[in-house]
Design an enzyme around this catalytic site. Structure first.
Site, short mmCIF file in Angstrom:
data_model
loop_
_atom_site.label_atom_id
_atom_site.label_comp_id
_atom_site.label_asym_id
_atom_site.label_seq_id
_atom_site.Cartn_x
_atom_site.Cartn_y
_atom_site.Cartn_z
CE1 TYR A 53 -33.15 5.21 44.44
CE2 TYR A 53 -32.09 3.73 45.99
CZ TYR A 53 -32.53 4.99 45.65
OH TYR A 53 -32.34 6.03 46.52
N PRO A 214 -23.47 12.31 49.52
CG PRO A 214 -22.42 10.52 50.57
CD PRO A 214 -23.63 10.86 49.76
#
Length: 321
Positions: A53, A214
């Protein structure tokens, strides 16, 4: 805040995991600190990162997100209050062994993550993807060594197929190696293919599911109702647009924001331990936290299934008798 066990492990974690992928390349360190402060204030103790990341395709500095998390923990002095997860697999350099799940790379990667995080252990160390070139017994043996050394506590997987989960669990059981206690997969109302085999496999082996994306990259967050939507973002909806239109209309009838409904739905799904949320703003974080207090009744769940039909249940019944 609500808490639950980390899969079949004894440790407990918050029902929401704070993802750090945006820390550094998308939002700066000050904004990242503010989001982590607010999350902890709300009771979130589960923070998820990855060694890559901050690197491509997010930015040019792999490890940046871990470094921001590490500095924040040192400044706040709250490391022991948190369950910290990170991942290994992605490319961290140009050399042949700077990626993957070889024992050689795992050993180097864990030490580098520990340095960036400023900690002596990783609570949940996850294989970020399957590595088809490395035997699973080599991979599990490497993780077993890390656990013996006290560098990791629990092992997890991410982006594994159902049969990968079965193989790794069976090899671990036969060899005595530690087995993964969680699987982190893409899972949301619009992307339910994991219900075919990943969800059943996770349930069979007592693994907790950690859904990433999500909100389907923001498409379930009320994209049509946002005044700042761009033409390109609307074009990207493609064939999903009719379902998104009906979804946002239905959420309006419920009087609940679409992003809240999406996360509340995930929290109701079997095997889900904690959705991994990646807020870029405090408002997005608060919206996710709000989902913890939302109860979706059977009628609401049925309508969501009509709008976003899954694959038809687990395999093989989803496509056979």
């Amino acid at each position: 805040m609500q808490y639950t066990r980390l899969g079949r492990a004894g440790a407990k974690v918050s029902r929401l995991a704070l993802g750090t992928m945006n820390f550094g390349p998308v939002i700066d360190e000050e904004a990242s600190y503010a989001i982590m402060d607010r999350a902890v204030e709300a009771g979130v103790d589960f923070i998820d990162s990855a060694d890559v990341y901050g690197g491509r395709p997010w930015g040019d500095l792999p490890g940046q997100s871990e470094e921001i998390l590490g500095r924040w923990m040192q400044e706040r002095g709250n490391r022991d209050d948190l369950v910290v997860a990170t991942k290994v697999h992605g490319s961290m350099g140009t050399r042949p062994n700077d990626r993957g799940l070889s024992a050689l790379h795992i050993r180097a990667a864990v030490d580098a993550s520990l340095r960036r995080l400023g900690t002596d252990r990783i609570d949940l160390y996850q294989m970020h993807h399957i590595d088809r070139e490395v035997p699973l017994d080599e991979v599990l043996s490497a993780f077993a060594t890390l656990r013996e050394q006290g560098k990791i506590i629990y092992l997890g997987s991410s982006n594994f197929a159902g049969w990968h989960l079965a193989r790794v669990q069976e090899i671990a059981a036969a060899s005595g190696y530690p087995a993964p206690v969680t699987e982190q997969s893409v899972y949301n109302l619009a992307q339910r293919v994991v219900e075919l085999e990943v969800v059943p496999a996770a349930a069979e082996y007592g693994m907790g599911l950690l859904p990433w994306s999500p909100l389907a990259s923001g498409q379930l967050g009320g994209v049509l109702a946002k005044s700042d939507r761009s033409r390109s973002s609307l074009d990207a909806l493609g064939a999903r647009r009719p379902a998104i239109e009906r979804y946002e209309e239905f959420c309006g009838e419920l009087g609940i924001r679409p992003g809240v409904v999406a996360i509340a739905w995930l929290l109701r799904q079997p095997t889900v331990t904690a959705p991994v949320i990646g807020p870029r703003t405090i408002d997005q974080l608060d919206s996710a936290i709000e989902a913890l207090d939302v109860t979706l009744d059977a009628e609401t769940l049925a309508e969501l299934d009509r709008i976003w039909p899954g694959p038809g249940g687990p395999a093989p019944e989803a496509y056979a008798w």
